[in-house]
Structure formats: C-alpha cells, structure tokens
Enzyme design. Structure first.
Site, PDB file in Angstrom:
ATOM      1  CB  VAL A 178       6.410   7.596  -4.615  1.00 33.96           C
ATOM      2  CG1 VAL A 178       6.231   9.058  -4.233  1.00 33.96           C
ATOM      3  CG2 VAL A 178       7.829   7.355  -5.135  1.00 33.96           C
ATOM      4  CB  THR A 179       8.906   5.660   0.117  1.00 33.89           C
ATOM      5  OG1 THR A 179       9.745   6.224   1.137  1.00 33.89           O
ATOM      6  CG2 THR A 179       9.184   4.179  -0.015  1.00 33.89           C
ATOM      7  CG  HIS A 201      13.459   1.612   0.165  1.00 34.40           C
ATOM      8  ND1 HIS A 201      13.028   1.838   1.453  1.00 34.40           N
ATOM      9  CD2 HIS A 201      12.400   1.073  -0.495  1.00 34.40           C
ATOM     10  CE1 HIS A 201      11.763   1.447   1.568  1.00 34.40           C
ATOM     11  NE2 HIS A 201      11.356   0.984   0.402  1.00 34.40           N
ATOM     12  N   GLY A 246       4.703   0.671   4.930  1.00 28.28           N
ATOM     13  CA  GLY A 246       3.895   0.201   3.814  1.00 28.28           C
ATOM     14  C   GLY A 246       3.775  -1.308   3.880  1.00 28.28           C
ATOM     15  CB  CYS A 254       4.423   9.009   2.086  1.00 27.31           C
ATOM     16  SG  CYS A 254       5.808   8.043   2.735  1.00 27.31           S
ATOM     17  N   GLY A 283       6.860  -3.660   5.089  1.00 26.85           N
ATOM     18  CA  GLY A 283       7.022  -3.229   6.479  1.00 26.85           C
ATOM     19  C   GLY A 283       7.415  -1.787   6.666  1.00 26.85           C
ATOM     20  CG  LEU A 284       9.608   0.669  10.161  1.00 23.76           C
ATOM     21  CD1 LEU A 284       8.578   1.795  10.309  1.00 23.76           C
ATOM     22  CD2 LEU A 284       9.973   0.116  11.537  1.00 23.76           C
ATOM     23  N   GLY A 324       0.829  -1.184   0.000  1.00 22.48           N
ATOM     24  CA  GLY A 324       0.000   0.000   0.000  1.00 22.48           C
ATOM     25  C   GLY A 324       0.873   1.248   0.000  1.00 22.48           C
ATOM     26  N   GLY A 325       0.230   2.391  -0.075  1.00 20.67           N
ATOM     27  CA  GLY A 325       0.949   3.656   0.009  1.00 20.67           C
ATOM     28  C   GLY A 325       1.375   4.195  -1.339  1.00 20.67           C
TER      29      GLY A 325
END
Length: 202
Positions: free
Chosen positions: A73-74, A76, A138, A167, A149-150, A70-71
C-alpha cells in the site's frame, strides 16, 4: 534506440490515468515508442495486486483503490511527482529488476545535486534518506511491457502516510524534498529529474 516520449499530464485522478496506461500497453506494437508520463494525483491510497489490507490502518475519507501493480500500500497526493514508465523491456533486453534500479538511480542522481545522500534497498524497492522513504516504486509488466512506475515526495502533506504501513513496513518513516533540502517546486524537480531519468533509461 529512440528516447521515450515525455508527457506532462498535470493533476489527474489515478483511476483515469491507470485506464489510459492499460489501454496504451494493450494497443502498442513492437515499433511503438516508449513513453514516460508525469502526473500528480488527488489524494488516494493504492493497494498492489497482492497487498494485505491489514497494512491499511486508518484511511479515513481518502479513497482506496486496488490496482494491478506489484507491492503493498502507498499514498498519492498533490505535491508528489509520479512518473509512469511505459517501456518495451524486451526491446531493451532488460529485466523488471533492471528497470527498478534505473528508476531508483535516477532519483538518487537528481537529489545528489541538492546535497541529499540517498540510497536504495534490495529488500524494499524505493529510495531512502537516512532510513526514511523518499520515493516508492511499483510496476506491472505485461507482454514484456511495463507500466506504473515511481512516486517521489517533493512538497506534500505527509500526514496520510500515518494511515498506512507504507509499502507494507510498519512504522516506516516517510520524508520529502521540501523537508530535506527546501526543494518545494514540483516543476523544478521535474525539470531536474527528467534528463537524469532519460539518461538512466538509456
């Protein structure tokens, strides 16, 4: 209930770990032990299943991967601790929202030990310090089992967050522990965070 098995995967490409999470979830049974995987990823932007690509402003040379969480854009990258949580929510009688709250609370508990006052927002999952996002959440739940997860920003290059609306929130500031309190050792944070996460997962 047996505590989740914790695995440290080191630095691994997101697409490889994503495929392993999907396989783990597909193959697990009612008696399978839950697991938590800690990992760092090489630079990558990820879009959730229903994410709007309009929030991807200027990705440059960083790969963009649409994944099944879910969610919105992010980003990493190295220096960010990612915790993937493969839990049987039915066995715990938990809702996805309760898992989100447990993940957020574990981060809040940990950074409080560093003198950092953090909190969560009902309207935008994650952990925030003075309005800036420290950790993103997410999840995907399939057959009552979670994965993804996180992600907690520890000591990383934050510049790629300028290439997105984090996000899905335009102009949302992003922060990290190295800036907030001088914690710049990922192994140290993971060591402090793990018992608090396991306590919150109960």
């Amino acid at each position: 209930m047996e505590a989740p098995r914790v695995r440290d995967l080191g630095l691994r490409p997101l697409t490889d770990v994503w495929a392993e999470m999907q396989a783990f979830t597909a193959e697990r049974g009612a008696e399978s032990r839950d697991e938590v995987w800690f990992v760092e990823h090489p630079p990558v932007y990820t879009l959730g299943m229903r994410a709007d690509r309009a929030h991807l402003l200027s990705p440059g040379d960083i790969p963009v991967v649409r994944i099944d969480r879910g969610g919105q854009v992010t980003y990493h990258g190295p220096g960010q601790l990612v915790a993937y949580v493969m839990l049987d929510l039915k066995r715990r009688a938990w809702s996805p929202r309760e898992l989100v709250q447990a993940l957020e609370s574990a981060v809040i508990d940990t950074v409080a030990e560093y003198g950092v006052i953090a909190g969560a927002r009902r309207d935008a999952p994650g952990v925030y310090v003075a309005g800036a996002k420290l950790a993103a959440v997410g999840l995907r739940v399939k057959r009552h089992c979670s994965y993804h997860g996180l992600a907690v920003n520890v000591a990383m290059d934050l510049a790629p967050f300028c290439g997105i609306n984090p996000c899905g929130h335009r102009g949302l500031p992003v922060t990290q522990l190295a800036t907030l309190c001088g914690i710049d050792d990922l192994a140290r944070f993971r060591g402090d965070f793990t018992p608090r996460l396991l306590a919150r997962l109960g």
